[in-house]
Scaffold this motif. Structure first.
Motif, short mmCIF file in Angstrom:
data_model
loop_
_atom_site.label_atom_id
_atom_site.label_comp_id
_atom_site.label_asym_id
_atom_site.label_seq_id
_atom_site.Cartn_x
_atom_site.Cartn_y
_atom_site.Cartn_z
N LEU A 1 34.18 -75.25 28.26
CA LEU A 1 34.69 -74.12 29.66
C LEU A 1 35.92 -74.39 30.19
CD1 LEU A 1 32.78 -73.28 32.47
CD2 LEU A 1 33.03 -76.14 32.92
N GLN A 2 36.46 -75.34 29.70
CA GLN A 2 37.76 -75.03 30.17
C GLN A 2 38.98 -74.13 29.21
OE1 GLN A 2 40.00 -78.93 30.85
NE2 GLN A 2 41.97 -78.05 31.14
N HIS A 3 38.70 -73.96 27.26
CA HIS A 3 39.43 -73.20 26.60
C HIS A 3 38.68 -72.19 26.02
CE1 HIS A 3 42.36 -76.42 27.10
NE2 HIS A 3 41.59 -77.47 27.44
N ALA A 4 37.77 -71.86 26.48
CA ALA A 4 37.27 -70.40 25.86
C ALA A 4 36.82 -69.85 26.28
CB ALA A 4 35.55 -70.59 24.77
N LYS A 5 37.35 -68.35 26.29
CA LYS A 5 36.79 -66.90 26.44
C LYS A 5 35.92 -66.37 26.31
CE LYS A 5 40.51 -64.35 24.78
NZ LYS A 5 41.01 -65.08 23.73
N ASN A 6 35.26 -66.46 25.05
CA ASN A 6 34.29 -66.00 24.80
C ASN A 6 33.48 -66.58 23.33
OD1 ASN A 6 35.67 -66.04 21.84
ND2 ASN A 6 36.72 -64.06 23.11
N LEU A 7 32.03 -65.79 23.05
CA LEU A 7 31.62 -66.11 22.31
C LEU A 7 32.14 -67.12 20.93
CD1 LEU A 7 27.93 -64.79 22.75
CD2 LEU A 7 29.33 -66.48 23.86
N ASP A 8 32.62 -66.16 20.50
CA ASP A 8 33.29 -66.99 19.36
C ASP A 8 34.26 -68.05 19.35
OD1 ASP A 8 32.59 -65.12 17.14
OD2 ASP A 8 33.60 -63.79 18.28
N GLU A 9 35.60 -68.71 20.74
CA GLU A 9 35.82 -68.99 20.91
C GLU A 9 35.23 -70.73 21.22
OE1 GLU A 9 38.93 -68.60 24.12
OE2 GLU A 9 39.89 -66.58 22.49
N ALA A 10 33.75 -70.60 22.00
CA ALA A 10 33.08 -71.41 22.04
C ALA A 10 32.50 -72.28 21.19
CB ALA A 10 31.79 -70.98 23.20
N ILE A 11 32.08 -71.29 19.50
CA ILE A 11 31.46 -71.69 18.93
C ILE A 11 32.59 -72.69 18.22
CG2 ILE A 11 30.57 -71.25 16.49
CD1 ILE A 11 29.13 -68.91 17.63
N ALA A 12 33.92 -71.99 17.40
CA ALA A 12 35.23 -72.59 16.92
C ALA A 12 35.06 -74.36 17.60
CB ALA A 12 36.20 -71.86 17.43
N ILE A 13 35.16 -74.27 19.15
CA ILE A 13 35.14 -75.69 19.91
C ILE A 13 34.29 -76.47 19.60
CG2 ILE A 13 35.26 -76.93 21.74
CD1 ILE A 13 36.87 -74.27 23.29
N ALA A 14 33.06 -76.41 19.32
CA ALA A 14 31.34 -76.82 19.16
C ALA A 14 31.72 -77.45 17.57
CB ALA A 14 30.53 -76.10 19.23
#
Length: 554
Positions: free
Chosen positions: A270-283
Motif C-alpha cells: 500500500l505504501q510503496h506500490a503504484k501499480n500491479l507490477d510493483e505490488a507483485i514485486a513487493i509480494a
C-alpha cells in the motif's frame, strides 16, 4: 460448531499472552539513532478532537475516528500513539479480558509456552525496519498494566503477527471475508470499482473504535486504511496513486516458524506500490507463514488481480477475458489447483457458496456503482434469494463485519461503513482533498454529499430481533455447557427471534438430547437439516446426532 467469535487474530493474540514474555527476542528493539525520539505534544480540543501540529484525531458524527498523521516512521508511530493512547489502552484491555476466557488454565498456558517461544523466535527478523520503528513508537503509549506479560514493544510487534500465528497454529474455520472488483464494461463509468466486507468479530466492543487512518509518510505514497488502535498493518486500504489492497484468508499449511505477517506485507504494498507490477514485486520479496489472497486494484492499470500467497508458493490470478474479479476464502490460481487444503476448503466451507452468490448478484447488476456495491455488501440472502437466517456465514452480510469498504481508485474516493457492521452510513473520503494543500486539521475529512445512506434494515423489527437473538444464543451456549434446565418458553422464544437460521434448531436439538427428550431432539435436528447449513462438517454433525436419536427411539 466452532464459534464465529474465534477469529485467527484473536487466537493469535493468545499466543502473545502465553509466549512473548519469555521469548528470546524480548529484548530486541529497532535502531532509532536516525530519528528524533521526542514525544509529541497533543492538544485536547474536546473529548472527540485531538491535535498535534499538522496531525489530528477526531470522531465524526457517524462514530468513525479519523486519524491524520505524517512524518518518518518514528514520528508516525509516536504521533499515532499519542493521539490514540486512550483508545489503544482500551483495546488492549478488550483483548486480554477475552484471552483469559478462552484458555483460563495457567497450566495449559505453561504447556504451550515452550513451543510458542521457539515458534515466535524469528518474527522480528521478518518485519521491515520502518514498520518495527513505527510499531515501537505506537507501543510507547501502551498501558503499563500488562508489562508483566511482556515489554510494550514486544507486545505491539507480536500483535501484528497474531492473525497469522492463530491461523497457522489453530487452522480454525475461516471467517467469511468477501470481495469483488469490476471495471470496463462491468462498472457504471468504465473505471475500476472494488468493494469488500472484512468479516471478523471478537465482540461488539472491539469494533466500537474503528479508525479511518490517513498517513502521509516521508517515504512512499500517502495512503488511507481502515484499522483499530495499535494496528499499523493494512487489511483494507488505498493509496494516493489509486492502488488498493484487501486481504482474504485461505486454508494454510502449518509452517515451522513465524515469518512476515500478512498485514505488514499489505501495508508495504500500500505504501510503496503504484501499480500491479510493483505490488507483485513487493509480494515476491517477502516470505509469509499463512495462506492469503491479496486483492490488489490499480487505477493505473484499471483492473484488479489476486496475489495468492502461502508459506511455500505464490501465484498471481489475473482473470482472463473478464472485467470482474471475485474473491472469498479459497485460491483460484493454477498453482493451487491441486492443493489438498484448498480443495477441502472449496468442498467443505462456505467460501464457494459466497463466491457463487457474488457471481449471481453481479450478473443481476451488470453496471456496478458505489450504491450497488453497498447493496451487495449488505446482502443477507442466499443463492436465488433464499432466506439463510441472520448471522449465517453463507451470507455476504453475516452481521459481524468489522467494516465494509468501497473504492473508486481513479477518482481516489473511498467509502467506509459506520457501525454497526456494514449497516451504518458509508462515509465517503476524497484523498485529493485530504492529502492536498487545503487540508484542515479539525474539520471532518468526509465528502458528505457522496455518502451512502445507512441500511433501512437497521430500523426493522427483524434487526431488533437479531440483537435479542445474539443475547439468547449466548445464554443457550452457557446452558448447554453447564447442562442446565430451562423454562418451557425459552426455546420457542429463542427460535422465533431467528426462525430461518439452522443453528436455533440444532442447539435446541442438543438441549433435548442432553435431557433425553429424544423425540423433541429428533424434530429439531430434522428442522435444522431442512435449512441452509453453513458447512459440510456442520451438516454431518447434525446427521450423526439424528441417527443417534433415531436409535434411541427404536
Amino acid at each position: 460448531m466452532k464459534s464465529r467469535v474465534i477469529y485467527f487474530f484473536f487466537i493469535g493474540f493468545l499466543t502473545l499472552l502465553i509466549s512473548c514474555g519469555t521469548s528470546k527476542s524480548k529484548h530486541h528493539k529497532p535502531d532509532l539513532t536516525a530519528f528524533n525520539n521526542s514525544k509529541p505534544v497533543v492538544t485536547k480540543v474536546s473529548d472527540t478532537v485531538f491535535i498535534s501540529g499538522k496531525n489530528s484525531l477526531l470522531k465524526n458524527k457517524q462514530g468513525l475516528w479519523e486519524l491524520y498523521v505524517e512524518g518518518d516512521p518514528l514520528e508516525i508511530g509516536l504521533t499515532t500513539g499519542a493521539l490514540t493512547d486512550s483508545l489503544l489502552q482500551k483495546q488492549q484491555r478488550i483483548f486480554f479480558s477475552k484471552v483469559t476466557d478462552f484458555i483460563p488454565s495457567k497450566f495449559q498456558q505453561k504447556l504451550l509456552r515452550g513451543f510458542l517461544q521457539w515458534y515466535n523466535r524469528k518474527l522480528y527478523l521478518n518485519v521491515p525496519d520502518e514498520y518495527q520503528t513505527e510499531i515501537y513508537g505506537v507501543s510507547e503509549y501502551s498501558s503499563d498494566e500488562f508489562n508483566n506479560i511482556a515489554p510494550k514493544y514486544q507486545r505491539g510487534l507480536y500483535l501484528h503477527g497474531a492473525h497469522d500465528i492463530g491461523h497457522a497454529l489453530q487452522d480454525l474455520a475461516l471467517v467469511g471475508c468477501s470481495s469483488f472488483a469490476a471495471w470496463n464494461e462491468k462498472s457504471e463509468d468504465g473505471n475500476l470499482i472494488l468493494a469488500r466486507n472484512f468479516d471478523f468479530y471478537v465482540n461488539d466492543a472491539f469494533a466500537e473504535n474503528k479508525i479511518a487512518a490517513f498517513i502521509k509518510p516521508k517515504e512512499g505514497y500517502p495512503f488511507m486504511m481502515v484499522t483499530w488502535p495499535g494496528m499499523i498493518g493494512a487489511v483494507s486500504g488505498i493509496n494516493y496513486e489509486g492502488l488498493t489492497v484487501t486481504i482474504n484468508a485461505s486454508k494454510s499449511k502449518i509452517p515451522l516458524s513465524a515469518k512476515t505477517p500478512i498485514s505488514i506485507l499489505t501495508r508495504e504494498i500500500l505504501q510503496h506500490a503504484k501499480n500491479l507490477d510493483e505490488a507483485i514485486a513487493i509480494a515476491k520479496k517477502r516470505k509469509v507463514f499463512v495462506s492469503e489472497s491479496i486483492m490488489v486494484g490499480s487505477a493505473n492499470d484499471n483492473k484488479a488481480i489476486l496475489i495468492e500467497v502461502s508459506p511455500n508458493k505464490m501465484d498471481v490470478y489475473d482473470v482472463p477475458n473478464s472485467d470482474q474479479l471475485i474473491c472469498s476464502n479459497h485460491f483460484q490460481g493454477e498453482s493451487f489447483a491441486t492443493d489438498k487444503r484448498n480443495l477441502e476448503q472449496i468442498a467443505n466451507s462456505h467460501s464457494e457458496y459466497r463466491f457463487e452468490r457474488m457471481q449471481e448478484l453481479l450478473s443481476e447488476n451488470p453496471k456496478v456503482n458505489p450504491e450497488i456495491a453497498s447493496e451487495i455488501l449488505r446482502n443477507k440472502e442466499g443463492l436465488k434469494n433464499i432466506s439463510l437466517g441472520f448471522g449465517n456465514e453463507k451470507a455476504l452480510n453475516q452481521l459481524l463485519a468489522h467494516h465494509g469498504i468501497i473504492f473508486k481508485p481513479k477518482e481516489k474516493l473511498v467509502w467506509v461503513s459506520a457501525n454497526p457492521f456494514q449497516l451504518g452510513e458509508f462515509v465517503c473520503y476524497d484523498l485529493n482533498l485530504i492529502f492536498g494543500e487545503s487540508k484542515s486539521n479539525i474539520a471532518s475529512f468526509q465528502s458528505e454529499n457522496l455518502n451512502i445512506a445507512k441500511d433501512p434494515f437497521l430500523e426493522s423489527t427483524a434487526f431488533q430481533n437479531f440483537k435479542k437473538f445474539k443475547v439468547e444464543d449466548h445464554k443457550i451456549d452457557s446452558i448447554l455447557d453447564k447442562k442446565e434446565t430451562i423454562s418451557s418458553e425459552f426455546i420457542p422464544n429463542y427460535q422465533s427471534l431467528n426462525p430461518d437460521y439452522w443453528v436455533v434448531y440444532y442447539k435446541a436439538g442438543l438441549y433435548f438430547y442432553q435431557k433425553k427428550e429424544f423425540l423433541q431432539a429428533k424434530l429439531n435436528f430434522e428442522k435444522a437439516l431442512n435449512l441452509e447449513i453453513t458447512t459440510v462438517p456442520d451438516k454431518e454433525k447434525i446427521e450423526k446426532y439424528l441417527k443417534k436419536v433415531k436409535r434411541k427411539l427404536q
